[in-house]
Design an enzyme around this catalytic site. Structure first.
Site, mmCIF file in Angstrom:
data_model
loop_
_atom_site.group_PDB
_atom_site.id
_atom_site.type_symbol
_atom_site.label_atom_id
_atom_site.label_comp_id
_atom_site.label_asym_id
_atom_site.label_seq_id
_atom_site.Cartn_x
_atom_site.Cartn_y
_atom_site.Cartn_z
ATOM 1 N N ARG A 1 0.813 -1.220 0.000
ATOM 2 C CA ARG A 1 0.000 0.000 0.000
ATOM 3 C C ARG A 1 0.848 1.271 0.000
ATOM 4 N NH1 ARG A 1 -3.942 -0.132 4.901
ATOM 5 N NH2 ARG A 1 -1.845 -0.550 5.638
ATOM 6 N N LYS B 1 0.622 -18.592 6.385
ATOM 7 C CA LYS B 1 -0.129 -18.945 7.575
ATOM 8 C C LYS B 1 -0.470 -17.667 8.347
ATOM 9 C CE LYS B 1 2.526 -19.563 11.648
ATOM 10 N NZ LYS B 1 3.223 -20.335 12.645
ATOM 11 N N ASP C 1 3.602 -24.108 4.477
ATOM 12 C CA ASP C 1 4.024 -24.415 5.842
ATOM 13 C C ASP C 1 5.520 -24.650 5.726
ATOM 14 O OD1 ASP C 1 4.867 -25.639 8.183
ATOM 15 O OD2 ASP C 1 2.920 -26.564 8.539
ATOM 16 N N HIS C 2 6.315 -23.680 6.203
ATOM 17 C CA HIS C 2 7.745 -23.743 5.886
ATOM 18 C C HIS C 2 8.420 -24.969 6.509
ATOM 19 C CE1 HIS C 2 7.997 -21.528 9.699
ATOM 20 N NE2 HIS C 2 9.196 -22.039 9.797
ATOM 21 N N LYS D 1 11.797 -28.036 4.881
ATOM 22 C CA LYS D 1 13.100 -28.338 5.480
ATOM 23 C C LYS D 1 13.667 -29.626 4.894
ATOM 24 C CE LYS D 1 12.320 -25.931 9.804
ATOM 25 N NZ LYS D 1 13.456 -25.022 9.732
ATOM 26 N N ASP E 1 -0.952 -21.589 16.618
ATOM 27 C CA ASP E 1 0.238 -21.075 15.937
ATOM 28 C C ASP E 1 1.187 -22.201 15.506
ATOM 29 O OD1 ASP E 1 1.720 -18.725 15.109
ATOM 30 O OD2 ASP E 1 3.199 -19.254 16.641
ATOM 31 N N HIS F 1 2.254 -26.861 12.032
ATOM 32 C CA HIS F 1 3.605 -27.427 11.904
ATOM 33 C C HIS F 1 3.721 -28.821 12.523
ATOM 34 C CE1 HIS F 1 4.613 -23.546 10.496
ATOM 35 N NE2 HIS F 1 4.703 -22.963 11.658
ATOM 36 N N LYS G 1 7.446 -21.545 23.812
ATOM 37 C CA LYS G 1 8.353 -20.403 23.660
ATOM 38 C C LYS G 1 9.140 -20.212 24.942
ATOM 39 C CE LYS G 1 5.924 -17.974 20.088
ATOM 40 N NZ LYS G 1 6.993 -18.237 19.106
HETATM 41 N N1 LIG Z 1 6.903 -12.286 9.623
HETATM 42 C C1 LIG Z 1 6.985 -13.584 9.771
HETATM 43 O O1 LIG Z 1 7.987 -14.130 10.243
HETATM 44 C C2 LIG Z 1 5.850 -14.471 9.354
HETATM 45 C C3 LIG Z 1 5.976 -15.853 9.559
HETATM 46 C C4 LIG Z 1 4.947 -16.689 9.123
HETATM 47 C C5 LIG Z 1 3.840 -16.148 8.520
HETATM 48 N N2 LIG Z 1 3.734 -14.797 8.362
HETATM 49 C C6 LIG Z 1 2.535 -14.294 7.707
HETATM 50 O O2 LIG Z 1 2.925 -13.537 6.569
HETATM 51 C C7 LIG Z 1 2.029 -12.451 6.359
HETATM 52 C C8 LIG Z 1 2.828 -11.163 6.356
HETATM 53 O O3 LIG Z 1 3.474 -11.008 7.599
HETATM 54 P P1 LIG Z 1 4.535 -9.831 7.873
HETATM 55 O O4 LIG Z 1 5.143 -10.159 9.178
HETATM 56 O O5 LIG Z 1 5.402 -9.598 6.711
HETATM 57 O O6 LIG Z 1 3.566 -8.574 8.062
HETATM 58 P P2 LIG Z 1 3.948 -7.027 7.993
HETATM 59 O O7 LIG Z 1 5.387 -6.793 8.285
HETATM 60 O O8 LIG Z 1 2.938 -6.302 8.823
HETATM 61 O O9 LIG Z 1 3.726 -6.648 6.460
HETATM 62 C C9 LIG Z 1 2.440 -6.547 5.913
HETATM 63 C C10 LIG Z 1 2.547 -6.138 4.467
HETATM 64 O O10 LIG Z 1 1.229 -6.006 3.959
HETATM 65 C C11 LIG Z 1 1.110 -4.764 3.272
HETATM 66 N N3 LIG Z 1 -0.275 -4.292 3.340
HETATM 67 C C12 LIG Z 1 -1.008 -4.000 4.438
HETATM 68 N N4 LIG Z 1 -2.254 -3.622 4.091
HETATM 69 C C13 LIG Z 1 -2.315 -3.678 2.733
HETATM 70 C C14 LIG Z 1 -3.322 -3.413 1.784
HETATM 71 N N5 LIG Z 1 -4.547 -3.013 2.129
HETATM 72 N N6 LIG Z 1 -3.019 -3.576 0.491
HETATM 73 C C15 LIG Z 1 -1.797 -3.980 0.089
HETATM 74 N N7 LIG Z 1 -0.799 -4.243 0.946
HETATM 75 C C16 LIG Z 1 -1.048 -4.103 2.259
HETATM 76 C C17 LIG Z 1 2.063 -3.872 4.010
HETATM 77 O O11 LIG Z 1 2.432 -2.820 3.175
HETATM 78 P P3 LIG Z 1 2.311 -1.290 3.581
HETATM 79 O O12 LIG Z 1 2.895 -1.180 4.954
HETATM 80 O O13 LIG Z 1 3.090 -0.618 2.542
HETATM 81 O O14 LIG Z 1 0.865 -1.006 3.540
HETATM 82 C C18 LIG Z 1 3.232 -4.794 4.253
HETATM 83 O O15 LIG Z 1 4.046 -4.871 3.115
HETATM 84 C C19 LIG Z 1 0.993 -12.574 7.476
HETATM 85 O O16 LIG Z 1 -0.087 -13.338 7.015
HETATM 86 C C20 LIG Z 1 1.728 -13.349 8.557
HETATM 87 O O17 LIG Z 1 0.826 -14.048 9.385
HETATM 88 C C21 LIG Z 1 4.708 -13.961 8.751
#
Ligand SMILES: NC(=O)c1ccc[n+]([C@@H]2O[C@H](COP(=O)([O-])OP(=O)(O)OC[C@H]3O[C@@H](n4cnc5c(N)ncnc54)[C@H](OP(=O)(O)O)[C@@H]3O)[C@@H](O)[C@H]2O)c1
Length: 485
Positions: free
Chosen positions: A51, A148, A177-178, A182, A235, A240, A332
């Site tokens: 966004r 996820k 599911d990462h 592995k 979670d 997993h 954790k």
């Molecule tokens: N981080 C991890 O380690 C991890 C692990 C497993 C799964 N996940 C999953 O992966 C997904 C992303 O996680 P994340 O940690 O990367 O989240 P994050 O850091 O909050 O990033 C969210 C992303 O979504 C974008 N976004 C938000 N609202 C939007 C909209 N309306 N339209 C288009 N883009 C939008 C944001 O962009 P802007 O800020 O530019 O709006 C940002 O790039 C989630 O489903 C999470 O559950 C994450």
């Protein structure tokens, strides 16, 4: 060992959430490593979409910074990094609005694989699927990758499956599911189904019990608000640990192909018994010292009853496993970061060496992290004089020793999984019915402890979890394997 890199066909990969944490920490570094390995063709392109307003140069700078930060400056060699960054592009887009969609559609090339990675909040998955479809980007060559969590319970998972199915066929949906990416997880299948040695023993007649442990040293950190609505069951266990359980317990598939493997996994989930309340231990970590807050503080709710730890005993009601308990635990802020599956075999039926020699069960341990590898604990005579004294020694198949140093650094799970998406291979991705069956198993447990108003048991940060988890096994005359780094 000589690694074989099989180049994939040209692709356009759109990362929705391309500015987010997951994209920066995992997805972009994984792509860069595959690029350096020579797996990405010249024509491959990566389009970040989020966004916030950025022009393409700003995004390229963001990609460069992410690679340097998460791959390491030494490994991210300047020429390779410049060439990789050159393949990236950016579109400002709103998943819930109209901004950016025409521009994104205009960037899609005809005739090459299109992968749309949903690295955004799950609430946006349906919006993205719909807009990709409505804007004409959902071709036969298109696939979506869904992060996820996949649903919060059976009802939400089913609703999400239904929404995605309106726009994409099941064969185009890659639920990631990462853990399945592995190296050792795939090795688990090779060990089971590529050898004659283990499979005849792989049943309740010879296996006493199986333990699956996924221990983390980190707390909930900055994810407290999200985690408090989920807890360890949602979670970790429902996805997993469940996937690991399936791979350990499933029948040999007829072929190593996506539906054959996933059919067998599904049968395992459907054969799982409902877990009795006294076979579940939930825990919550306490503050360690002034530096590390306890769970409730980290979650921002002083009365939270969400579990950061869970241990449970379950059974699989089928011919192979009837009577063999499966013990699962994850938590954790535990003593060490360690993910291990241990298959504990039964004692020999009779010891010819007498009771003083001791009895020792064979244990096959499959380590997922750290130090991916496999250990088989066997009993031998303790060397030297002093009679027949038996001792356990590990036959250690650490990959680096057996297969050369290259195997010590296997590709990250995301590298393998993203390349599988491009290749169109769904074997290591969850099918919709699998996810629903896993929720159908987990939901009654969650509903049960909510209805009983149960509060998790406190455990010390840096420990192995609450004492009650030890009792869960002790009651059965068993003990948990140690949690070792
Ligand atoms: N981080 C991890 O380690 C991890 C692990 C497993 C799964 N996940 C999953 O992966 C997904 C992303 O996680 P994340 O940690 O990367 O989240 P994050 O850091 O909050 O990033 C969210 C992303 O979504 C974008 N976004 C938000 N609202 C939007 C909209 N309306 N339209 C288009 N883009 C939008 C944001 O962009 P802007 O800020 O530019 O709006 C940002 O790039 C989630 O489903 C999470 O559950 C994450």
């Amino acid at each position: 060992m000589v690694s074989r890199v099989i180049p994939v066909e040209p692709f356009d990969l759109v990362i929705f959430g391309g500015t987010g944490d997951l994209a920066r920490r995992k997805i972009l570094p994984a792509l860069f490593r595959r690029f350096c390995a020579g797996q990405m063709p010249e024509e491959a392109r990566i389009i970040g979409a989020a966004r916030s307003e950025h022009d393409t140069d700003e995004y390229k700078a963001m990609v460069r910074d992410a690679i340097v930060e998460f791959v390491g400056e030494d490994d991210a060699q300047a020429d390779a990094l410049a060439a990789f960054v050159d393949r990236t592009d950016y579109v400002t887009i709103d998943a819930r609005g109209t901004d950016g969609w025409v521009e994104l559609a205009g960037k899609m090339r005809e005739g090459c694989v299109r992968a749309f990675y949903f690295s955004v909040a799950p609430a946006l998955f349906g919006d993205l699927a719909e807009r990709i479809h409505v804007n004409g980007m959902a071709t036969d060559q298109s696939r979506i990758v869904v992060e996820k969590p996949f649903g919060h319970d059976l009802a939400t998972a089913r609703a999400l499956n239904d929404t995605l199915a309106q726009h994409f066929d099941e064969g185009q949906i890659y639920r990631i599911d990462h853990y399945l990416g592995k190296e050792t997880v795939q090795n688990l299948m090779a060990i089971r189904f590529g050898n004659m040695l283990f499979e005849p023993l792989w049943n309740s007649q010879y296996v006493d019990h199986i333990q699956i442990t996924v221990a983390e040293t980190v707390g909930v950190g900055g994810r407290g608000e999200y985690y408090d609505k989920a807890g360890a069951m949602r979670d970790m266990v429902q996805n997993h640990l469940m996937q690991l359980l399936c791979l350990i317990a499933m029948e040999p598939p007829a072929k190593f192909d996506p539906d054959a493997v996933r059919d067998e996994k599904l049968k395992v989930i459907r054969a799982l018994d409902e877990v009795e309340p006294h076979h579940i231990v939930r825990g919550q970590y306490e503050a360690l010292d002034g530096e590390h807050p306890g769970y409730r503080e980290a979650a921002g709710d002083p009365r939270s009853s969400t579990e950061s730890y869970i241990a449970l005993k379950t059974h699989i009601s089928n011919w192979r496993w009837a009577g063999t308990p499966f013990y699962l635990r994850t938590g954790k802020r535990l003593v060490a970061r360690s993910s291990v599956i241990s298959v504990v075999f039964k004692d020999a039926p009779h010891s010819i060496f007498g009771p003083e020699a001791g009895r020792h069960a064979n244990v096959l341990s499959i380590r997922l992290q750290p130090n991916e590898g496999i250990t088989l604990q066997v009993t031998i005579k303790e060397p030297g004089p002093g009679g027949m004294r038996l001792v356990d020694v590990p036959l250690d198949m650490t990959f680096a020793e057996a297969l050369g140093p290259e195997s010590d650094d296997p590709p990250d799970a995301y590298e393998r999984l993203i390349m599988d998406v491009i290749r169109g291979n769904q074997t290591l991705f969850m099918r919709g019915d699998e996810v629903e069956a896993a929720w159908a198993w987990a939901d009654p447990m969650i509903a049960g402890w909510k209805a009983r108003g149960e509060v998790p048991k406190p455990y010390e940060s840096g420990s192995v979890g609450p004492d009650q988890a030890d009792q869960l096994l002790r009651r059965d005359g068993r003990v948990w394997r140690g949690i070792k780094p």
